[in-house]
Scaffold this active site. Structure first.
Site, PDB file in Angstrom:
ATOM      1  N   THR A   1       2.598  -4.504   4.166  1.00 49.12           N
ATOM      2  CA  THR A   1       2.900  -4.648   5.595  1.00 49.12           C
ATOM      3  C   THR A   1       2.558  -6.022   6.170  1.00 49.12           C
ATOM      4  OG1 THR A   1       0.762  -3.674   6.126  1.00 49.12           O
ATOM      5  CG2 THR A   1       2.669  -2.205   6.099  1.00 49.12           C
TER       6      THR A   1
ATOM      7  N   LYS B   1       4.055  -7.674  13.042  1.00 48.76           N
ATOM      8  CA  LYS B   1       2.865  -6.845  12.856  1.00 48.76           C
ATOM      9  C   LYS B   1       1.847  -7.273  13.911  1.00 48.76           C
ATOM     10  CE  LYS B   1      -0.399  -5.159   9.412  1.00 48.76           C
ATOM     11  NZ  LYS B   1      -0.924  -5.216   8.056  1.00 48.76           N
TER      12      LYS B   1
ATOM     13  N   THR C   1       0.792  -1.222   0.000  1.00 48.74           N
ATOM     14  CA  THR C   1       0.000   0.000   0.000  1.00 48.74           C
ATOM     15  C   THR C   1       0.824   1.271   0.000  1.00 48.74           C
ATOM     16  OG1 THR C   1      -0.255  -0.410   2.350  1.00 48.74           O
ATOM     17  CG2 THR C   1      -2.165  -0.831   0.964  1.00 48.74           C
TER      18      THR C   1
END
Lengths: 461, 637
Positions: A183, A262, A107
């Site tokens: 991510t 994450k 992104t």
């Protein structure tokens, strides 16, 4: 199926448009049984229903019109959109360090996709500069698009390709490398790059964004600035993840590639160093190391790139009532390595033991990690742990499960000798196993507690 | 061409407005009455200035769907603002913070928007597409507002014509601004994400009064559905104004309809006077092409000035720029609005774009007030090479802001040769308005990729249609025919009780005046006792009237039932009294009156009735009491 002229349309909507020869991007007046609309026919998402035609009204709003109510379409013209950030050549300043930005997707580099109506990775890293001109104040930036994939589609081929690209750039003498990456699996890639690229003389900084760059509030621009600054100026010659510290636009954190994870599906400050503290803080102004045991930048080019990787490795996330057939199926499918994310200090239930025994007999490397994420595997505390070690399960210390998976794949890529694999696994290469966990390595503040609330009210989240 | 000179507000006639070509339309924002916010599950309508935490963000412009940058976006980016959001846990979750994607749209809110759209006679869309409308001022942390059109092309009757409703959209409300000083803007987030509808009328109003009247009609129309919030800030208007030769200017966030006439008058005057200014410039030979200006750093000359603001600036090491506007002498004193001059147009721009928020932020050589010494003006003029028919403008700040400020002075002064720049302007209390930002265009729209389009089935609309009240104008006509008191007609028509009223009058055959007074006046009277009480629900009224119809309570009992409901939140009916009990009460009261010393014999009966009623109020009809004691009732009751 629709062609580009009727992009995304199918069924009733497609035949209606064809009836009136109304291609997408036509400027039209549509008469329906309910009323009239004026605007531009837009492409339609392929996943949307076949019953509606989408137009952009003069006000800029989009609406859908039921195809079966359309009585007439009057075409006045055509206005095709060109969604493109002006691509400018990056200014060159011989006094500034050279940084290479390798694009893999995600992104941080995305745009609208008319096919699915969702966001796709499509900007060339070169275009990124068009939207973040501040980068030119930091360095001379060269970009190369390696891949354009969502991060969940990254795999051994892309990992190898990226590692080799890094090797080439270091060979060419760049002062730092930035890798644009989705991510979701950034920490997986960070881990494997930590093993595939060793002894790097320069910073290797992975970066992405949690809010895509088509949003005014995107974290992409700031993350890019932070990562490029780190690559250009920092003396940290390691594989790092550079993402937001707090959710505020204030500073980023540089996480060691083997200790980062994450931790939130959508927060900007989603990446956290687990069981340790990050290497440094970075803002647009400065880089502030918060530890000093990192590998320092050097002037040589003595990087070691080793991209061997065994793909027949799996993670098994243990849950109570797991049946041995889960392990059996891996054995029967010729897997060579299994990383278990066990409960607590590293346990699985008894019914799995026979399967683990089979795995040992078949020469499969089985390593234990903890699904608590924080803390070490300790298999001596309870009998069950000792039993499992008897069955050949090797405790993986405080390696994160995903990191254990990457390292086992890499280690099995080097050799089939399980003793040697064990040596590789248990010898820390890039901080994936640490000797000690500092007391501030585990901090998950509990909201609602008065002192935590006081802290939150004092500092920007 | 623009010979007409604006008269004071009270003296302007319809003819005058026709002469300048006054045109105005409304964008009415009305919060919907829902339990939750529009795209998350936070509770709606809880406001407080208190907060638990702050976050900091910046905004960057992005491309529109058609691949273009929006002008406003670029302007906001120039300002380089730091945006602070104040957050309270109870009212804000990670969605409003832009740390979680949106949840599905609140169905109640969508239903309400659809219902109101139908009430306006709009053509409803078959598929709702949620768009992102960019706002780079930071008023929404995402940098855009999620908004969707639900209907287009409606209308309302006004005088003997129709006012067009261009579109009706459903959207999320923005933050409330706390402060905006220098490069820092602070917002409180409690209102953020509240569901609201925006109704856009055509530019069909011809005088300032008409604008306010149409706003009132729309306000009352939506209120009649019972689906909207009321109270401070629940309804806000943006007003678009233009005059012949002018530009559509949007005045943002007008909180009260009564302030609309003066605001629109002043805006029309401003545009007219700016057009007259352009003519004056043309007369002086200054056009967009021939416009000339010059900017110089004059910090040194003013080192020893005694003019306080600049003295302070120099002490803080700031830079002072002088902009020379060739041939502009006297024009910064050109009147634009009531007691407002062209210099304010310039000052506003400098304030917003260069973030020089401490006023005065400019001074100029046309000024009649105290500024720098005449000798200092002379020295500056000499350095910059000014002539007698030029105007000098000074702006100060840190290097970057002073330079941006000087650029903006030039930009705004030059725009005067072209006409009226497209802007959104903010309403001030004195009825004038000031620059807020460049008017955004359709380029700021972008489809929301986080949410799929939503199909609206005809059956859903048909069902919603059944819940709609009659249009207020239709009801008012009927009420007049029923001869209910004039002061009750409008409030009743705009209330949520119209259907109930209709049922009680048509089906239950109750007296229309009596029902209307009970629904509207009783409640108004009770509001003084219970100012915080919510409006009584339709279902509660149904129960009360049912009790009345079946003889459980009397007419007066209705009022008492409402009172006790507002007091305790429960319905309690005073039981009707039996006639034997009444006889006893009368007897006791008669004895009591006899013991009193009452001089005025005529009052005697009234006092008696008073005593009796005190004991039986609500339990029996007052008229029955009067009959029983043979009181003819020439008095009040």
């Amino acid at each position: 199926m629709a062609t580009d002229e009727y992009k995304g349309y199918r069924g009733e909507a497609l035949s209606t448009l064809k009836n009136f020869n109304a291609l997408v991007w036509s400027d039209v007046e549509i008469k329906t049984s309910k009323g009239s609309y004026t605007g531009i026919i837009l492409p339609r998402s392929e996943t949307a229903d076949p019953l509606h035609v989408v137009i952009k009204l003069r006000s800029g709003y989009n609406i859908g019109i039921a195809a079966n109510k359309i009585q007439n379409i009057k075409i006045a013209g055509r206005k095709e959109a060109h969604y493109k950030i002006p691509e400018k050549e990056f200014p060159f300043d011989p006094k500034k360090p050279n940084v290479k930005l390798l694009g893999t997707g995600g992104t941080i580099a995305s745009r609208l996709d008319y096919r699915t109506g969702a966001v796709i990775p499509a900007f060339s890293p070169g275009e990124l500069y068009g939207s973040v001109p501040e980068l030119a104040d930091i360095c001379n930036l060269e970009t190369e698009k390696l891949y354009g994939v969502f991060s969940e589609n990254m795999g051994p081929e892309q990992w190898r390709g990226t590692a080799e690209a890094i090797g080439r750039e270091i060979e060419k003498g760049v002062q730092g490398i930035v890798i644009g990456h989705g991510t979701d699996t950034m920490h997986h890639t960070a881990a494997i790059l930590s093993f595939m690229v060793q002894n790097s003389p320069v910073p290797i900084v992975m970066v992405g964004s949690q809010r895509s760059s088509d949003r005014p509030s995107s974290d992409a621009a700031l993350n890019l600035q932070h990562s490029v600054k780190t690559a250009a100026e920092s003396d940290i010659a390691e594989v790092m993840v550079c993402m937001f510290g707090p959710t505020s636009d204030t500073y980023g954190l540089l996480h060691r590639g083997t200790r980062v994870r994450k931790m939130h599906s959508s927060y900007r400050s989603t990446f956290r160093t687990i069981g340790d503290i990050p290497i440094a803080m970075v803002s647009t102004e400065k880089i502030t190391p918060i530890r000093n045991d990192y590998k320092k930048r050097r002037n040589d080019k003595n990087v070691i790139v080793n991209t061997a990787f065994e793909e027949k490795v799996s993670i098994v996330y243990y849950y109570p009532n797991m049946k041995p057939d889960i392990i059996d199926s891996l054995i029967d499918n010729d897997y060579k390595g299994i990383v278990i994310a066990g409960t607590g200090l590293g346990h699985v239930n008894k019914p799995l033991y026979p399967a683990l025994k089979r795995a040992k007999e078949k020469g499969i490397a089985v390593y234990m990690t903890v699904q608590t994420l924080w803390g070490y595997v300790q298999m001596y505390v309870y009998d069950t742990g000792r039993d499992m070690m008897e069955l050949g399960v090797i405790p993986g210390a405080n390696m994160l499960p995903e990191v254990g998976y990457m390292k086992l794949g890499w280690a099995l890529g080097q050799t089939n000798d399980l003793e040697k694999v064990r040596d590789i696994m248990m010898t820390p290469i890039a901080g994936e196993i640490t000797e000690r966990e500092p007391s501030n390595g585990y901090l998950i503040f509990q909201g609602g507690i008065p002192e935590v609330e006081e802290f939150i009210s004092k500092y920007r989240k | 061409m623009h010979k007409f000179i604006f008269k004071p507000f009270d003296e302007m006639t319809e003819k005058d407005y026709a002469m300048v070509g006054f045109k105005s339309g409304l964008e009415i924002h009305q919060q919907l009455l829902t339990e939750k916010k529009l795209f998350c599950r936070c509770p709606a309508g809880r406001y407080s200035d208190k907060y638990d935490a702050e976050i900091l963000r910046h905004m960057r412009p992005t491309l529109s769907e058609l691949g273009e940058y929006d002008g406003t976006a670029l302007m906001e980016f120039k300002t380089k603002k730091e945006i602070i959001y104040r957050i309270k846990r109870e009212t804000v979750c990670t969605y409003e913070m832009d740390d979680t994607p949106p949840f599905q749209i609140d169905e109640h809110a969508l239903d309400s928007a659809l219902a109101i759209g139908m009430l306006y006679g709009c053509t409803m869309v078959d598929e709702v597409h949620i768009a992102r409308k960019q706002y780079l001022d930071g008023s929404i942390p995402t940098g855009f507002q999620r908004t969707a059109i639900v209907g287009v092309d409606g209308k309302i009757p006004y005088k003997n014509r129709e006012i067009k409703i261009i579109q009706l959209s459903i959207e999320e409300d923005a933050c409330r601004e706390v402060s905006d000083i220098g490069h820092r803007r602070v917002y409180i987030t409690d209102r953020l994400g509240m569901p609201l509808i925006e109704t856009v009328t055509g530019p069909d109003m011809r005088t300032p009064i008409e604008v306010a009247e149409v706003a009132q009609i729309c306000r009352r129309l939506v209120r009649s559905t019972g689906r909207v919030r009321t109270g401070i800030g629940a309804g806000r208007e943006d007003v678009n104004v233009s005059v012949t030769g002018g530009t559509r200017i949007e005045i943002k966030g007008v909180p009260r309809i009564v302030s609309i006439p003066l605001l629109t008058y002043n805006e029309a005057m401003r545009q007219w006077n700016l057009l007259r200014l352009r003519e004056e410039l043309k007369r002086r030979g200054i056009t967009e092409k021939s416009f000339k200006s010059k900017t110089e750093n004059v910090t040194k000359i003013l080192r020893k000035t005694r003019y306080q603001p600049i003295q302070n600036a120099i002490e803080q090491g700031m830079k002072i720029n002088c902009v020379l506007l060739q041939g502009y002498k006297g024009l910064l004193r050109w009147q634009t609005q009531t007691d407002t001059y062209f210099s304010r147009e310039i000052s506003d721009r400098v304030r917003v774009v260069a973030c020089l928020t401490t006023l005065p932020n400019i001074i100029h050589s046309d000024s009649s007030g105290d500024t720098i010494a005449a000798s200092e003006w002379q020295n500056i003029k000499k350095q910059i090479g000014g002539k007698d028919d030029d105007t000098l403008v000074l702006v100060w700040g840190d290097e970057q802001d002073a330079n941006t400020g000087a650029q903006e002075i030039v930009i705004r002064a030059k725009e005067a040769t072209i006409g009226i720049p497209s802007e959104t302007r903010q309403a001030f209390r004195d009825g004038t308005n000031g620059f807020e930002r460049i008017l955004p265009g359709p380029d700021r729209m972008y489809p929301d990729t986080d949410l799929p389009p939503k199909r609206i089935e005809d059956e859903k609309l048909e069902k919603l249609c059944l819940t709609l009240p009659n249009r207020i104008w239709e009801n008012e006509k009927w009420y007049r025919k029923l001869k209910i008191p004039p002061n009750v007609i409008e409030p009743l028509a705009a209330s949520k009780y119209t259907k109930l009223f209709e049922m009680l009058v048509k089906n239950s055959k109750l007296n229309p005046t009596f029902v209307a007074v009970a629904l509207i006046q009783y409640q108004k009277r009770l509001k003084t006792y219970f100012p915080k009480a919510k409006q009584i629900e339709i279902e509660t009224f149904e129960e009360i009237f049912e009790a009345f119809k079946s003889g459980i309570i009397s007419r007066e009992g209705i009022f008492l039932a409402m009172k006790s409901f507002l007091e305790s939140g429960k319905l309690r009916f005073a039981k009707k009294i039996k006639s034997t009990e009444l006889t006893k009460v009368i007897k006791d009261s008669k004895i009591a009156t006899k013991k009193m010393k009452i001089q005025n014999e005529e009052k005697k009966t009234e006092i008696l009735i008073g005593l009796i009623m005190n004991k039986v109020r609500g339990k029996i009809d007052g008229k029955l009491v009067a009959d029983k004691i043979g009181f003819s009732g020439k008095g009040k009751r």
